[in-house]
Design an enzyme around this catalytic site. Sequence first.
Site, short mmCIF file in Angstrom:
data_model
loop_
_atom_site.label_atom_id
_atom_site.label_comp_id
_atom_site.label_asym_id
_atom_site.label_seq_id
_atom_site.Cartn_x
_atom_site.Cartn_y
_atom_site.Cartn_z
N THR A 140 -30.88 3.39 -0.95
CA THR A 140 -30.94 4.45 -1.95
C THR A 140 -32.13 5.40 -1.78
OG1 THR A 140 -32.14 2.93 -3.40
CG2 THR A 140 -29.75 3.04 -3.66
N GLU A 141 -32.89 5.25 -0.74
CA GLU A 141 -34.13 6.01 -0.60
C GLU A 141 -33.93 7.52 -0.68
OE1 GLU A 141 -34.97 1.99 1.26
OE2 GLU A 141 -33.27 3.38 1.15
N ALA A 142 -32.82 8.03 -0.10
CA ALA A 142 -32.63 9.48 -0.04
C ALA A 142 -32.55 10.11 -1.43
CB ALA A 142 -31.38 9.82 0.77
N LEU A 144 -34.30 9.46 -3.84
CA LEU A 144 -35.67 9.60 -4.34
C LEU A 144 -36.48 10.56 -3.48
CD1 LEU A 144 -36.47 5.84 -5.05
CD2 LEU A 144 -35.83 7.59 -6.70
#
Length: 270
Positions: A140-142, A144
Amino acid sequence: MTMQTSHETLRVEVDDRGVATITMDRPEVRNAFNDTLIGELSSVAAALATDDDVRVVVLTGGGPVFSAGADLNWMGSMRDWSREENVADSRRMNGMLRSLWDLPKPLIGRVNGHAIAGGTGLTAVCDIVVAVRGAKLGLTEAVLGLAPAVISPYVVRKIGVSHARALFVTGELFDAEHAHRIGLVHQLVDDVDALDVAVADTVRRCLKAGPRAVAVAKTLPDLALDDLDVATERTPGIIAELRVSAEGQEGIAAFFEKRPASWVPQSEEK
């Protein structure tokens, strides 16, 4: 008899068969990583790697979640760090992942709940992953404004370039069934009780394998993907050494004599 050691962010138990269970123990923040957990998990993995009495390692989370990845409050504190300090910190996280990836013992992921971002990265470094169906995973980093950079070498090795790129660029959550389809999870169960049964069965199967053979076998997938000339030059020597080793000869003898090999714990000989 089970021996237990406590750390600030982990619980480590080793039973009389040599099965070590590492429990990430920050349930109040969904077992999110901070510098303490990263350091403790690195040092525990290093200690277990060199402990000949430890045969199998299980990694799980305390409470209802496996791991929510990096602690965002902790990451937020890095805004005033220099680039060099941020790189050094990221290298420490990679050191933790690499110590688990290189562990010369079977590493079983007991995914008892959601495994998000770095938590998904942790599942990628496990050799065998058993998960409850209700678990959500996600790179899910993208969403953020970040990227799954440190975990990417392990994730790509686990699920391949195509699935990794699709999940990296959307940052979307996905269910355990999808994780199973793409090879991130190997077995799905309905609830935590079934999870314990499945993990125990996986542990028993691992204990029947020769310890040295396991350590060597774990290196073969990466070796096999090396340049073909390099891989085919090295692999004949590997099997040649194992055939004449004490462990290899014991395993062959046990097969012909229809008995458990000497490394199988008495409790698992049936």
